[in-house]
Design an enzyme around this catalytic site. Structure first.
Site, PDB file in Angstrom:
ATOM      1  N   ASP A  96       9.854   7.683   0.893  1.00 20.20           N
ATOM      2  CA  ASP A  96      10.905   8.703   0.053  1.00 20.20           C
ATOM      3  C   ASP A  96      10.785   7.795  -1.275  1.00 20.20           C
ATOM      4  OD1 ASP A  96      14.330   9.435   1.239  1.00 20.20           O
ATOM      5  OD2 ASP A  96      13.884   8.222  -0.510  1.00 20.20           O
ATOM      6  N   TYR A 129      14.231   8.010  -9.801  1.00 16.80           N
ATOM      7  CA  TYR A 129      13.336   6.303  -9.267  1.00 16.80           C
ATOM      8  C   TYR A 129      12.085   5.843 -10.243  1.00 16.80           C
ATOM      9  CZ  TYR A 129      15.818   6.880  -4.558  1.00 16.80           C
ATOM     10  OH  TYR A 129      16.545   6.796  -3.687  1.00 16.80           O
ATOM     11  N   LYS A 151      13.638  14.020  -4.993  1.00 17.33           N
ATOM     12  CA  LYS A 151      14.927  14.543  -4.946  1.00 17.33           C
ATOM     13  C   LYS A 151      15.301  15.146  -5.854  1.00 17.33           C
ATOM     14  CE  LYS A 151      16.236  10.427  -2.247  1.00 17.33           C
ATOM     15  NZ  LYS A 151      15.439   9.787  -2.245  1.00 17.33           N
ATOM     16  N   HIS A 195      20.209  15.158  -4.959  1.00 20.75           N
ATOM     17  CA  HIS A 195      20.666  13.718  -5.105  1.00 20.75           C
ATOM     18  C   HIS A 195      21.857  13.859  -4.499  1.00 20.75           C
ATOM     19  CE1 HIS A 195      18.225  10.274  -6.158  1.00 20.75           C
ATOM     20  NE2 HIS A 195      18.662  10.037  -5.580  1.00 20.75           N
TER      21      HIS A 195
END
Length: 279
Positions: free
Chosen positions: A49, A54, A79, A112
């Site tokens: 994931d 990120y 996401k 998200h």
């Protein structure tokens, strides 16, 4: 509930999603994320994931490619970030995510955060429905959506989200939201299942862990699974990635599950979804 590291739950569209995976929130792009993913895959994880926010999708994709594991044997989630919401923006952001990962499809794509102040998640959802119908995503869902966000989305959605990934741990059980998701066949998934370590000193947790010869973290991850919540603990340490997955050789009693459920304080370690802004 007899499970192993490859066990799956079946989403409402028939796609099988592993109950257990590796999360890579705050894992640095480059060697750190590549090593984390590599160690997880070598140990038998099938579910990774990540997210555009990120900033490590490229490393995730490289590690998967280098693993030699056929793409169709893995379940990869990313996401849509807040500033990229909107119909056209979602399509463009998704294509960027695929390029970063070096893949031609995703298993799961999530919005998200709802970001109510900009109120674009319904436009984003329409774009995700198109990508889903076009076969570029096997399942679509949301993250950090409360019941009222889901109610609002479902008024106009043609496709009911398959997953809602939320902060979930014994201090934040979100029972009402969990019940809502079950009613609508939306699979709940836990991020920050260990509350960033803040929960591990709970006396009752230590007591249960000692009884089973397990760590407090392993007890919580097992509790997630027995509550039928997909869980994706993050780690950058090889021994911890292995240890986190060592939760399939014991089972909590119903009394122990109830004891952990009773630790709920409605206490978050992350932002409240009603207050999360674009950045």
């Amino acid at each position: 509930m007899t499970l192993n590291l490859q066990s799956t739950t079946t989403l409402h569209n028939g796609v099988k999603m592993p109950w257990f995976g590796l999360g890579v929130f705050k894992v640095q792009e480059g060697e750190e994320v590549k090593n984390s993913v590599k160690w997880a895959l070598e140990h038998g994880y099938k579910h990774i994931d990540t997210a555009a926010a990120y900033k490590n999708e490229q490393g995730v994709g490289e590690a998967i490619k280098e693993s030699g594991i056929p793409r169709e044997e893995l379940f990869v989630t990313s996401k849509l970030w807040n500033g990229n919401q909107g119909y056209d923006e979602t399509i463009a952001a998704f294509e960027t995510t695929l390029q970063q990962l070096g893949m031609d499809y995703l298993d799961l794509y999530l919005i998200h955060w709802p970001v109510p102040e900009q109120n674009k998640y319904k436009e984003s959802w329409k774009a995700m429905e198109k990508l889903y119908h076009d076969g570029k995503i096997r399942a679509i869902g949301v993250s950090n959506f409360k019941e009222h966000h889901l109610d609002d989305l479902l008024q106009e959605a043609d496709v009911v989200p398959m997953v809602n990934q939320v902060e979930y741990h014994p201090h934040l059980t979100q029972k009402s939201l969990h019940d809502y998701c079950k009613k609508h066949q939306i699979q709940l998934e836990a991020w920050s299942p260990l509350k960033q370590g803040e929960i591990l000193s709970e006396p009752v947790l230590k007591e249960i862990a000692e009884r089973h010869g397990k760590s407090p973290a392993q007890v919580i991850l097992r509790w997630d699974l027995q509550n039928e919540v997909v869980t994706i603990p993050k780690s950058v340490k090889q021994h911890r990635i292995h240890e986190n997955a060592d939760v399939f050789d014991f089972e909590l009693s119903q009394q122990e599950v109830d004891q952990l459920n009773q630790l709920n304080k409605d206490e978050r370690v992350g932002p409240d979804p009603d207050e999360m802004n674009i950045t």
